[in-house]
Design an enzyme around this catalytic site. Sequence first.
Site, PDB file in Angstrom:
ATOM      1  CG  ASN A  10      -1.750   1.240   1.362  1.00 43.96           C
ATOM      2  OD1 ASN A  10      -1.769   2.075   0.454  1.00 43.96           O
ATOM      3  ND2 ASN A  10      -2.433   1.376   2.479  1.00 43.96           N
ATOM      4  CE  LYS A  12      -0.234   3.145   4.782  1.00 45.51           C
ATOM      5  NZ  LYS A  12      -0.155   3.223   6.223  1.00 45.51           N
ATOM      6  CG  HIS A  98      -5.919   1.934   5.239  1.00 43.03           C
ATOM      7  ND1 HIS A  98      -5.469   2.826   6.191  1.00 43.03           N
ATOM      8  CD2 HIS A  98      -4.911   1.038   5.060  1.00 43.03           C
ATOM      9  CE1 HIS A  98      -4.241   2.473   6.560  1.00 43.03           C
ATOM     10  NE2 HIS A  98      -3.876   1.393   5.885  1.00 43.03           N
ATOM     11  CD  GLU A 100      -2.958   5.409   6.821  1.00 45.04           C
ATOM     12  OE1 GLU A 100      -2.969   5.500   5.571  1.00 45.04           O
ATOM     13  OE2 GLU A 100      -2.021   4.889   7.465  1.00 45.04           O
ATOM     14  CD  GLU A 170      -3.458  -2.408   7.333  1.00 49.82           C
ATOM     15  OE1 GLU A 170      -2.327  -2.590   6.872  1.00 49.82           O
ATOM     16  OE2 GLU A 170      -4.141  -1.405   7.079  1.00 49.82           O
ATOM     17  N   GLY A 176       2.629   2.254  10.770  1.00 48.65           N
ATOM     18  CA  GLY A 176       3.582   3.350  10.623  1.00 48.65           C
ATOM     19  C   GLY A 176       4.324   3.710  11.898  1.00 48.65           C
ATOM     20  CB  SER A 212       5.319  -1.837  11.885  1.00 44.56           C
ATOM     21  OG  SER A 212       4.928  -0.494  12.131  1.00 44.56           O
TER      22      SER A 212
HETATM   23  P1  13P Z   1       3.016   0.331   7.634  1.00 42.25           P
HETATM   24  O1  13P Z   1       3.499  -0.950   7.030  1.00 42.25           O
HETATM   25  O2  13P Z   1       3.773   1.529   7.132  1.00 42.25           O
HETATM   26  O3  13P Z   1       2.936   0.248   9.108  1.00 42.25           O
HETATM   27  O4  13P Z   1       1.521   0.551   7.096  1.00 42.25           O
HETATM   28  C1  13P Z   1       0.626  -0.494   7.197  1.00 42.25           C
HETATM   29  C2  13P Z   1      -0.595  -0.142   6.441  1.00 42.25           C
HETATM   30  O5  13P Z   1      -1.341   0.735   6.842  1.00 42.25           O
HETATM   31  C3  13P Z   1      -0.856  -0.846   5.198  1.00 42.25           C
HETATM   32  O6  13P Z   1      -2.123  -0.581   4.733  1.00 42.25           O
END
Ligand code: 13P
Length: 250
Positions: A10, A12, A98, A100, A170, A176, A212
């Site tokens: 992803n 982002k 997601h 976010e 997740e 992150g 992560s």
């Molecule tokens: P990270 O791997 O940067 O922690 O992000 C995970 C994520 O949100 C994947 O959709």
Amino acid sequence: MKRNRVIAGNWKMNMTQEGAKALMQDVIKWMPKNLPSDVDVVVCVPFTLLNFVNDMIKGTRIKLGAQNMSWAEKGAFTGEISASQLIETGVSHVIIGHSERREMFNETCETVNKKIKYALANNLTPIFCIGESLEQFEKGETNATVARQVKDGLNGLTEDELTKVVVAYEPIWAIGTGKTASPQDAQNTIAFIRAELLKNVAEQMPILYGGSMNAENAKDLLSQNDIDGGLIGGASLKAHDFLCIAGSTI
Ligand code: 13P
């Protein structure tokens, strides 16, 4: 029918063409030749890079994903993108719900549910994201949270439709932050999620871990019984790290 495994990057809101070109050239060049055939490798890139990356991955085993999609077919939805617009660029997978998007853009379980249904109606594979906040984790509410998200997000789907959904667990506190859920905790929650899903189809639904995941911890996470792959943020922006994670499925 055995479920597939999925390694999905992803990106982002990262990358323009220059960086995407360098990254994908390396990913394509160094993709392990002996990656098992049941592993789907997907890159979920920003809308503006879909055509660009689609041209690069032609003839490879890499699949293209988007990071969001409207639940509407077309019309007056400024700033949204439709299933047919995604399909035209070669998209086969789409991340839905997601954290976010839930936290910053007010997506609700109801809109997530509509989007999943709409993706399935258009033969797109939804990567349906769920996971608890730090507060919920600390209060011991992880299972209750994901159970509610699964129930609401997949509400009204037939068994046949459910088998076409990829679930991504997740934990929000792991995204992150460099803090990964322990392989055992991730396994326990994912095993619980599987039990919460319709019994008849649970064994056919891939459930991924995200948060992560990196080149160092991927092997431990992916060797857990119920963890069928990863949804990878930061580490998917580095070819070496993304390929190490993919290679951990061998
Ligand atoms: P990270 O791997 O940067 O922690 O992000 C995970 C994520 O949100 C994947 O959709």
